[in-house]
Design a protein around this motif. Sequence first.
Motif, PDB file in Angstrom:
ATOM      1  N   GLN A  82       0.873  -1.160   0.000  1.00  0.00           N
ATOM      2  CA  GLN A  82       0.000   0.000   0.000  1.00  0.00           C
ATOM      3  C   GLN A  82       0.912   1.212   0.000  1.00  0.00           C
ATOM      4  OE1 GLN A  82      -3.159   0.296   2.891  1.00  0.00           O
ATOM      5  NE2 GLN A  82      -3.339  -1.925   3.001  1.00  0.00           N
ATOM      6  N   VAL A  83       0.879   1.978  -1.079  1.00  0.00           N
ATOM      7  CA  VAL A  83       1.706   3.171  -1.164  1.00  0.00           C
ATOM      8  C   VAL A  83       0.989   4.370  -0.560  1.00  0.00           C
ATOM      9  CG1 VAL A  83       3.043   2.317  -3.128  1.00  0.00           C
ATOM     10  CG2 VAL A  83       0.959   3.651  -3.533  1.00  0.00           C
ATOM     11  N   ALA A  84      -0.305   4.234  -0.342  1.00  0.00           N
ATOM     12  CA  ALA A  84      -1.135   5.260   0.285  1.00  0.00           C
ATOM     13  C   ALA A  84      -2.299   4.548   0.969  1.00  0.00           C
ATOM     14  CB  ALA A  84      -1.655   6.236  -0.765  1.00  0.00           C
ATOM     15  N   SER A  85      -2.937   5.237   1.872  1.00  0.00           N
ATOM     16  CA  SER A  85      -4.084   4.664   2.565  1.00  0.00           C
ATOM     17  C   SER A  85      -5.169   4.280   1.563  1.00  0.00           C
ATOM     18  CB  SER A  85      -4.649   5.673   3.569  1.00  0.00           C
ATOM     19  OG  SER A  85      -5.774   5.116   4.223  1.00  0.00           O
ATOM     20  N   TYR A 114     -13.430   3.453   0.538  1.00  0.00           N
ATOM     21  CA  TYR A 114     -12.312   2.556   0.255  1.00  0.00           C
ATOM     22  C   TYR A 114     -11.954   2.696  -1.207  1.00  0.00           C
ATOM     23  CZ  TYR A 114      -9.642  -1.762   0.991  1.00  0.00           C
ATOM     24  OH  TYR A 114      -8.652  -2.697   1.130  1.00  0.00           O
ATOM     25  N   ASP A 115     -10.657   2.885  -1.502  1.00  0.00           N
ATOM     26  CA  ASP A 115     -10.196   3.106  -2.868  1.00  0.00           C
ATOM     27  C   ASP A 115      -8.934   2.291  -3.110  1.00  0.00           C
ATOM     28  OD1 ASP A 115      -8.934   4.141  -5.194  1.00  0.00           O
ATOM     29  OD2 ASP A 115      -9.833   6.091  -4.876  1.00  0.00           O
ATOM     30  N   LEU A 116      -8.940   1.443  -4.126  1.00  0.00           N
ATOM     31  CA  LEU A 116      -7.810   0.562  -4.431  1.00  0.00           C
ATOM     32  C   LEU A 116      -6.618   1.282  -5.062  1.00  0.00           C
ATOM     33  CD1 LEU A 116      -9.784  -2.484  -5.877  1.00  0.00           C
ATOM     34  CD2 LEU A 116      -8.832  -2.207  -3.578  1.00  0.00           C
ATOM     35  N   GLY A 117      -6.733   2.568  -5.318  1.00  0.00           N
ATOM     36  CA  GLY A 117      -5.667   3.318  -5.977  1.00  0.00           C
ATOM     37  C   GLY A 117      -4.338   3.310  -5.232  1.00  0.00           C
TER      38      GLY A 117
END
Length: 190
Positions: A5-8, A19-22
């Motif tokens: 995970q590079v970001a929450s 919730y966002d898979l980005g």
Amino acid sequence: RLQVQVASLKVGERPHRRYDLGGLRAVPALAVEAGGVFGLEPGREPVMAVHHRDHPASKFRAADGNGLSVGFTSHYGAMRRWFGPHLGDGEAGENIVVATDRPWHPEELAGGLVIATAAGEEIHLGRIAVATPCVEFARFALRFPDEARPDQTVSEALRFLDGGTRGYYATVAGGAARRAVGDSVRLTVG
């Protein structure tokens, strides 16, 4: 599957957080150490996961040791039966998704896990703890409308996802190591 995970994955402000898979990045290898994980890709700098204890915007919590997380493909099969075929392996955000045909319960994992490379190098994971599911992931899995207030279906989804279905946190016992897609995982005896 290996990923960082590079970001929450929880974005926005309450009460409109979703919730966002980005923030997920699949990687061919991980550098695993006591503080968490780094994603490794050929020709690129290592990427520190947002749950690493040294990340500038760290989401690390010492109480549950969430610097590394593990899930199982069999659990994703159960989630797809509950929520539908749209839910993909790894979408709960685990760093390591282990291919297996049976569910794994907390008491079975109490002795820890070992990840071994084809060359016989091993890293021991201990202090396995259930990753408590969040409302945002439950809503995402349900395809629950962003603007709607959570109801009984969200509560039921949270109960279903708890107990390890959503995944586990683990701590690294020992030094740092590199792990790649295809490494084997086995249980250790407690």
